[in-house]
Design a protein around this motif. Sequence first.
Motif, PDB file in Angstrom:
ATOM      1  N   ALA A 276       2.862  20.300   7.980  1.00  0.00           N
ATOM      2  CA  ALA A 276       2.952  18.857   8.597  1.00  0.00           C
ATOM      3  C   ALA A 276       1.935  17.694   7.576  1.00  0.00           C
ATOM      4  N   HIS A 277       1.578  18.504   6.463  1.00  0.00           N
ATOM      5  CA  HIS A 277       0.424  17.811   5.883  1.00  0.00           C
ATOM      6  C   HIS A 277       1.189  16.647   4.773  1.00  0.00           C
ATOM      7  N   ASP A 278       0.868  15.542   4.813  1.00  0.00           N
ATOM      8  CA  ASP A 278       1.476  14.664   3.807  1.00  0.00           C
ATOM      9  C   ASP A 278       0.736  14.638   2.522  1.00  0.00           C
ATOM     10  N   PRO A 279       1.491  15.318   1.560  1.00  0.00           N
ATOM     11  CA  PRO A 279       0.741  15.169   0.002  1.00  0.00           C
ATOM     12  C   PRO A 279       0.755  14.013  -0.641  1.00  0.00           C
ATOM     13  N   LYS A 280       0.136  12.971  -0.127  1.00  0.00           N
ATOM     14  CA  LYS A 280       0.252  11.645  -0.930  1.00  0.00           C
ATOM     15  C   LYS A 280      -0.324  11.399  -2.074  1.00  0.00           C
ATOM     16  N   THR A 281      -1.414  12.347  -2.200  1.00  0.00           N
ATOM     17  CA  THR A 281      -2.252  12.294  -3.461  1.00  0.00           C
ATOM     18  C   THR A 281      -1.313  12.804  -4.701  1.00  0.00           C
ATOM     19  N   ILE A 282      -0.584  13.764  -4.387  1.00  0.00           N
ATOM     20  CA  ILE A 282       0.299  14.583  -5.390  1.00  0.00           C
ATOM     21  C   ILE A 282       1.424  13.404  -5.790  1.00  0.00           C
ATOM     22  N   ARG A 283       1.959  12.741  -4.883  1.00  0.00           N
ATOM     23  CA  ARG A 283       2.962  11.733  -5.012  1.00  0.00           C
ATOM     24  C   ARG A 283       2.469  10.448  -5.956  1.00  0.00           C
ATOM     25  N   GLU A 284       1.532  10.142  -5.387  1.00  0.00           N
ATOM     26  CA  GLU A 284       0.994   9.171  -6.186  1.00  0.00           C
ATOM     27  C   GLU A 284       0.322   9.500  -7.474  1.00  0.00           C
ATOM     28  N   THR A 285      -0.237  10.671  -7.895  1.00  0.00           N
ATOM     29  CA  THR A 285      -0.481  11.072  -9.150  1.00  0.00           C
ATOM     30  C   THR A 285       0.902  11.216  -9.892  1.00  0.00           C
ATOM     31  N   LEU A 286       1.817  11.692  -9.445  1.00  0.00           N
ATOM     32  CA  LEU A 286       2.957  11.897 -10.240  1.00  0.00           C
ATOM     33  C   LEU A 286       3.455  10.692 -10.373  1.00  0.00           C
ATOM     34  N   ARG A 287       3.629   9.466  -9.643  1.00  0.00           N
ATOM     35  CA  ARG A 287       4.100   8.205  -9.840  1.00  0.00           C
ATOM     36  C   ARG A 287       3.140   7.475 -10.960  1.00  0.00           C
ATOM     37  N   PHE A 288       1.858   7.903 -11.125  1.00  0.00           N
ATOM     38  CA  PHE A 288       1.036   7.111 -11.965  1.00  0.00           C
ATOM     39  C   PHE A 288       1.249   7.883 -13.422  1.00  0.00           C
ATOM     40  N   VAL A 289       1.505   9.230 -13.416  1.00  0.00           N
ATOM     41  CA  VAL A 289       1.823   9.951 -14.751  1.00  0.00           C
ATOM     42  C   VAL A 289       3.162   9.377 -15.450  1.00  0.00           C
ATOM     43  N   LEU A 290       3.962   9.396 -14.475  1.00  0.00           N
ATOM     44  CA  LEU A 290       5.320   8.903 -14.987  1.00  0.00           C
ATOM     45  C   LEU A 290       5.512   7.437 -15.494  1.00  0.00           C
ATOM     46  N   GLU A 291       4.931   6.427 -14.856  1.00  0.00           N
ATOM     47  CA  GLU A 291       4.718   5.135 -15.072  1.00  0.00           C
ATOM     48  C   GLU A 291       4.025   5.162 -16.417  1.00  0.00           C
TER      49      GLU A 291
END
Length: 249
Positions: free
Chosen positions: A231-246
């Motif tokens: 049920a946990h939303d791993p928002k930090t992981i998604r935001e970090t991946l977006r930052f790295v790829l951008e």
Amino acid sequence: MSTTPAHPSGRQPSDLTGDSMTLAYEHVRDAILRGELRPGTWISQVQLAADLRVSRTPLREALRRLQTEGLVQLDFNRRIRVSPLSLPDLEALYSMRLVNEPLAVLLSVPRLTAEETAELESALTAMNASASDGDEEGATEHHRRFHFLLFSHTEDRLRTQVESMWDHSVRYLRIYHNEPSYRLALIAMGRAGHEEILRAAQARDGRRTSRLVAEHLARTALTVIASVAGAHDPKTIRETLRFVLESAD
């Protein structure tokens, strides 16, 4: 009762001669990473020194080093607590890996030698063979060797940091998922990704290899977090991946 398990290499406490601080550090660190010293466990420094048969001075130095890594906590009564595990810490750990490991790979891959890319392929072949045979320890060791080769030419401080975070991630897997079959399934899940990473590294394409490693880490992190707390939303992981790829683009 002794609180100190045997060293995984087979070295017993009575063998801890020479550089006592380094050997004590390695012994306790391995026991923590392998889950033999459980998260949250309190240990007497006096007892630990007696178990390891080392004096208090090198032990204190070893414990300070482990504290810097975040593996132990020390209190004013000179007791040691094995650092507990938590979902926020796991997410932070993978986020830190997502930033640092692709950077290390980006800097290292163009400098790989022909011998090292051959070793990469050998490590991947051995990892897949071990996984197929159900040899979790062997698959994990070859998996580690494969990834460590990718950033082997990085400056010492960054490389050491990335290696430490890699080992901490394995600690979470060993404790949160006690069944070797789950860890083998994770390695098998990443097989196609590993093949892509290998081809990019063989081409000395640091940018593409870095991006593939970031995507690989994010997939693993999201899978592990979902298995622990669906049920946990791993928002930090998604935001970090977006930052790295951008940043890579």
